[in-house]
Design a protein around this motif. Structure first.
Motif, PDB file in Angstrom:
ATOM      1  N   HIS A  41      -8.420  -0.044  -3.952  1.00  0.00           N
ATOM      2  CA  HIS A  41      -7.783   1.348  -4.030  1.00  0.00           C
ATOM      3  C   HIS A  41      -7.354   1.911  -5.160  1.00  0.00           C
ATOM      4  O   HIS A  41      -7.282   1.034  -6.466  1.00  0.00           O
ATOM      5  N   ALA A  65      -1.986  -8.449  -5.570  1.00  0.00           N
ATOM      6  CA  ALA A  65      -2.881  -7.986  -4.648  1.00  0.00           C
ATOM      7  C   ALA A  65      -2.800  -9.280  -3.573  1.00  0.00           C
ATOM      8  O   ALA A  65      -2.587 -10.375  -3.912  1.00  0.00           O
ATOM      9  N   SER A  99      -3.998   3.600  -7.068  1.00  0.00           N
ATOM     10  CA  SER A  99      -2.395   3.694  -6.817  1.00  0.00           C
ATOM     11  C   SER A  99      -1.884   4.201  -8.079  1.00  0.00           C
ATOM     12  O   SER A  99      -2.432   3.939  -9.490  1.00  0.00           O
ATOM     13  N   ALA A 135      -9.268  -2.819  -8.045  1.00  0.00           N
ATOM     14  CA  ALA A 135      -8.223  -1.775  -7.971  1.00  0.00           C
ATOM     15  C   ALA A 135      -8.313  -0.861  -9.201  1.00  0.00           C
ATOM     16  O   ALA A 135      -8.590  -1.357 -10.443  1.00  0.00           O
ATOM     17  N   ASP A 160     -10.913   2.727   0.930  1.00  0.00           N
ATOM     18  CA  ASP A 160     -10.471   2.628  -0.153  1.00  0.00           C
ATOM     19  C   ASP A 160      -9.387   3.723   0.079  1.00  0.00           C
ATOM     20  O   ASP A 160      -9.724   5.040   0.621  1.00  0.00           O
ATOM     21  N   GLN A 204      -9.577  -5.552  -2.674  1.00  0.00           N
ATOM     22  CA  GLN A 204      -9.622  -4.166  -2.360  1.00  0.00           C
ATOM     23  C   GLN A 204      -9.980  -3.232  -3.595  1.00  0.00           C
ATOM     24  O   GLN A 204      -9.872  -3.828  -4.583  1.00  0.00           O
ATOM     25  N   GLY A 214      -6.886  -5.890 -12.145  1.00  0.00           N
ATOM     26  CA  GLY A 214      -7.399  -4.522 -12.036  1.00  0.00           C
ATOM     27  C   GLY A 214      -8.513  -4.306 -12.796  1.00  0.00           C
ATOM     28  O   GLY A 214      -9.076  -4.968 -13.605  1.00  0.00           O
ATOM     29  N   GLY A 225      -0.874  -4.382  -3.172  1.00  0.00           N
ATOM     30  CA  GLY A 225      -2.140  -3.825  -2.665  1.00  0.00           C
ATOM     31  C   GLY A 225      -2.734  -4.747  -1.536  1.00  0.00           C
ATOM     32  O   GLY A 225      -3.045  -5.769  -1.834  1.00  0.00           O
ATOM     33  N   ALA A 237      -3.062  -6.742 -10.459  1.00  0.00           N
ATOM     34  CA  ALA A 237      -3.916  -5.866  -9.329  1.00  0.00           C
ATOM     35  C   ALA A 237      -5.107  -6.719  -9.184  1.00  0.00           C
ATOM     36  O   ALA A 237      -5.850  -7.282  -9.873  1.00  0.00           O
ATOM     37  N   ASN A 261       0.802  -0.893  -0.111  1.00  0.00           N
ATOM     38  CA  ASN A 261      -0.076  -0.063  -0.047  1.00  0.00           C
ATOM     39  C   ASN A 261       0.840   1.301  -0.057  1.00  0.00           C
ATOM     40  O   ASN A 261       0.510   2.212   0.757  1.00  0.00           O
TER      41      ASN A 261
END
Length: 434
Positions: free
Chosen positions: A211, A205, A213, A239, A180, A209, A264, A174, A235, A94
């Motif tokens: 997040h 990951a 980035s 994400a 978030d 989550q 992702g 992550g 990811a 993170n």
């Protein structure tokens, strides 16, 4: 009249305090880049580079800046390992450096590998030229965010003439948190004259989550340096990952990149390369495989600026379900770059009627005695090949998987690390529908 309310994403970034380093030029750069971002906001569809990637959904989401508990997040160290990659390792969770998960003991002579935070604390001056840049273009909003908010990243240097045998491993992980998060990393990589390095960059990951980035990197290859760079992006499915990588190749430098974009929800990678020295060579091999409702956007820009430079780029895209892929491949041969040799190929497969891939090849030539070629296709699996396999008793689903896997593996054929190559191939196959 009151001022219009800021979008939640912009507001959360504006409200977050900037990192304070005590280094005058770095703190001024952070303030300036955030001011530019606040004035310009996120790029809209009328910005050509973002024409096919809408940010409306992302803009409506607020994020917490950084992870105060990043140093204590539980992570299984075995999940960080990659087959065939056994050199030094630098790990961020993170956006925070994790010394307990990294492997930095007994680095080879001539190799420096450390987190950016430590490098700035020890001696910030060597990083000033790279980190003090201001970004003003309309398509650079996330680079502005990164410049303003990045607290850490990787600093990697290889001294002149040093050749590092074992592959180095950069890990950006992550991890689930209480909400978030937005976290940002800034990488600086330099290979000295005649140096050689194999680098593996892994985005992954440890759980689900959503997040946001940003990862921005500058890679400088001095005269005669050789870099082999493999990037694996896995990811979390929710994400958003926005990356920008800049390469500068001096005389007779050679870079080979293999990239696999697999994870992702919203993924964007701007890869910009400048061949600034005579005889510089660049090879890029990439594959993106969005599925579900993923959106994966790759922007490749290569600029030939010197004599007798060469670039070769082969990219494959495969989209299924309701996913969308975007690929822009732009080559510019600048005035005076005579003798340049440039080629780019992007071929894409649609595995469902709802999937979409937008591809845009571009070629600009302003020099003489140049060899250049580019092409792009979007289509479906060849029916004759499917018929041939089915006539040999292979079920339809398996025949489709075989052809798609062969289509994708083209970009991995020249990856010299056989163990890593087979692992990446297995990941590509696992990504296929069914």
């Amino acid at each position: 009249m009151s001022e219009p309310a800021l979008l939640p994403l912009v507001a959360s970034l504006v409200d977050a305090p900037l990192p304070v380093s005590g280094i005058a030029w770095l703190d001024a750069m952070r303030r300036d880049n955030r001011e530019v971002f606040v004035a310009g906001g996120l790029p809209l569809a009328r910005v050509e580079a973002w024409k096919y990637t809408a940010l409306r959904g992302l803009a409506r989401r607020p994020f917490v800046d950084g992870d105060v508990a990043a140093l204590t997040r539980a992570v299984d160290p075995s999940a960080l390992a990659l087959p065939g990659v056994d050199g030094a390792r630098l790990v961020f969770v993170n956006g925070a450096f994790r010394a307990d998960l990294s492997a930095l003991d007994a680095l080879p002579a001539g190799l420096t590998l450390q987190p950016l935070s430590q490098a700035l604390h020890a001696d910030p001056d060597p990083l000033r030229f790279v980190l003090s840049r201001r970004h003003y273009e309309a398509d650079e909003a996330f680079t502005q965010i990164n410049a303003a908010h990045a607290r850490d990243g990787a600093v990697l240097r290889v001294a002149d003439g040093v050749k590092i045998d074992a592959p180095l491993h950069l890990v950006f992980l992550g991890a689930p948190a209480e909400g978030d998060l937005a976290w940002h990393l800034r990488n600086v990589i330099e290979l000295g004259e005649g140096a050689a390095l194999t680098l593996v960059e892994h985005h992954l990951a440890s759980g689900e989550q959503a997040h946001l980035s940003t990862v921005v990197g500058d890679i400088e290859l001095r005269e005669g340096a050789h870099l082999h760079h493999t990037v694996l992006q896995q990811a979390a499915s929710g994400a958003s990952l926005i990356r920008r990588t800049g390469l500068r190749l001096h005389a007779r430098a050679h870079a080979t990149l293999h990239l696999a974009e697999l994870g992702g929800a919203l993924v964007r990678h701007d890869l910009r390369a400048e061949l600034i020295g005579d005889g510089a060579q660049l090879e890029t091999r990439g594959v993106f495989m969005p599925h579900g409702r993923q959106h994966v956007d790759t922007q490749l820009a290569i600029r030939h600026q010197a004599l007798n430079t060469a670039s070769s780029s082969t990219w494959r895209g495969v989209a299924s379900d309701r996913a969308r892929g975007v690929f822009r491949g732009a080559i510019v041969v600048a005035p005076g770059a005579d003798g340049s040799d440039a080629s780019l190929s992007n071929k894409n497969l649609l595995l469902s009627g709802s999937a979409e891939i937008d591809t845009k090849p571009e070629l600009e030539i302003y020099a003489d005695e140049v060899k250049a070629a580019h092409g792009a296709t979007v289509g479906q699996l060849d029916e004759r090949s499917l018929f041939y396999l089915r006539s040999r008793g292979i079920p339809l689903a398996e025949a489709r998987a075989l052809l798609t896997a062969a289509f994708c593996r083209t970009v991995l054929d020249d990856l010299p690390n056989a163990v890593l190559r087979e692992h990446l191939s297995s990941l590509l196959i696992a990504q296929l529908p069914g």
